[in-house]
Design a protein around this motif. Structure first.
Motif, mmCIF file in Angstrom:
data_model
loop_
_atom_site.group_PDB
_atom_site.id
_atom_site.type_symbol
_atom_site.label_atom_id
_atom_site.label_comp_id
_atom_site.label_asym_id
_atom_site.label_seq_id
_atom_site.Cartn_x
_atom_site.Cartn_y
_atom_site.Cartn_z
ATOM 1 N N THR A 128 0.828 -1.200 0.000
ATOM 2 C CA THR A 128 0.000 0.000 0.000
ATOM 3 C C THR A 128 0.864 1.252 0.000
ATOM 4 N N ILE A 167 2.697 1.603 -3.441
ATOM 5 C CA ILE A 167 1.758 1.985 -4.495
ATOM 6 C C ILE A 167 1.419 3.469 -4.387
ATOM 7 N N GLU A 168 1.145 3.952 -3.181
ATOM 8 C CA GLU A 168 0.804 5.364 -2.988
ATOM 9 C C GLU A 168 1.971 6.278 -3.335
ATOM 10 N N MET A 176 4.376 5.613 -5.467
ATOM 11 C CA MET A 176 4.538 5.578 -6.922
ATOM 12 C C MET A 176 3.468 6.438 -7.604
ATOM 13 N N LYS A 177 2.234 6.392 -7.118
ATOM 14 C CA LYS A 177 1.168 7.234 -7.673
ATOM 15 C C LYS A 177 1.526 8.715 -7.552
ATOM 16 N N ARG A 178 2.064 9.098 -6.391
ATOM 17 C CA ARG A 178 2.451 10.505 -6.202
ATOM 18 C C ARG A 178 3.568 10.903 -7.147
ATOM 19 N N LYS A 179 4.543 10.020 -7.343
ATOM 20 C CA LYS A 179 5.648 10.324 -8.249
ATOM 21 C C LYS A 179 5.141 10.500 -9.681
ATOM 22 N N VAL A 180 4.251 9.613 -10.109
ATOM 23 C CA VAL A 180 3.695 9.709 -11.458
ATOM 24 C C VAL A 180 2.892 10.998 -11.590
ATOM 25 N N ALA A 181 2.094 11.329 -10.585
ATOM 26 C CA ALA A 181 1.296 12.554 -10.620
ATOM 27 C C ALA A 181 2.197 13.784 -10.682
ATOM 28 N N ASP A 218 3.503 14.113 -14.147
ATOM 29 C CA ASP A 218 2.459 14.576 -15.067
ATOM 30 C C ASP A 218 2.232 16.082 -14.950
#
Length: 79
Positions: free
Chosen positions: A56, A59-60, A62-67, A70
């Motif tokens: 968890t 994943i969170e 990695m989501k922040r890094k991708v965001a 972007d």
């Protein structure tokens, strides 16, 4: 996890399903813990709990890094 069960029992009348309430309570409780207290919580986890906690978290992050990527303007390679 026994810790979560205890926190839930202690605060279940305060939860209204709003994620912000849950985050505020958990962050507040964790903020009061020492490094040693947090390590103890982790060592008390079984293998599945530890796996889910790390999955968890990763994943969170990695989501922040991708965001964040972007949101950055593209870098031009032409000078």
């Amino acid at each position: 996890m026994r810790f979560i069960d205890e926190v839930y029992e202690m605060y279940k009348g305060h939860f209204n399903g709003d994620e912000e309430d849950i985050v505020a309570i958990i962050v507040g409780i964790l903020d009061e813990q020492s490094h040693q207290d947090l390590i103890k919580l982790v060592t008390e986890m079984d293998e599945e709990e530890l796996f889910h906690m790390l999955a968890t978290y990763m994943i969170e992050v990695m989501k922040r890094k991708v965001a964040m990527d972007d949101e950055r303007p593209p870098v031009s390679l032409i000078h």
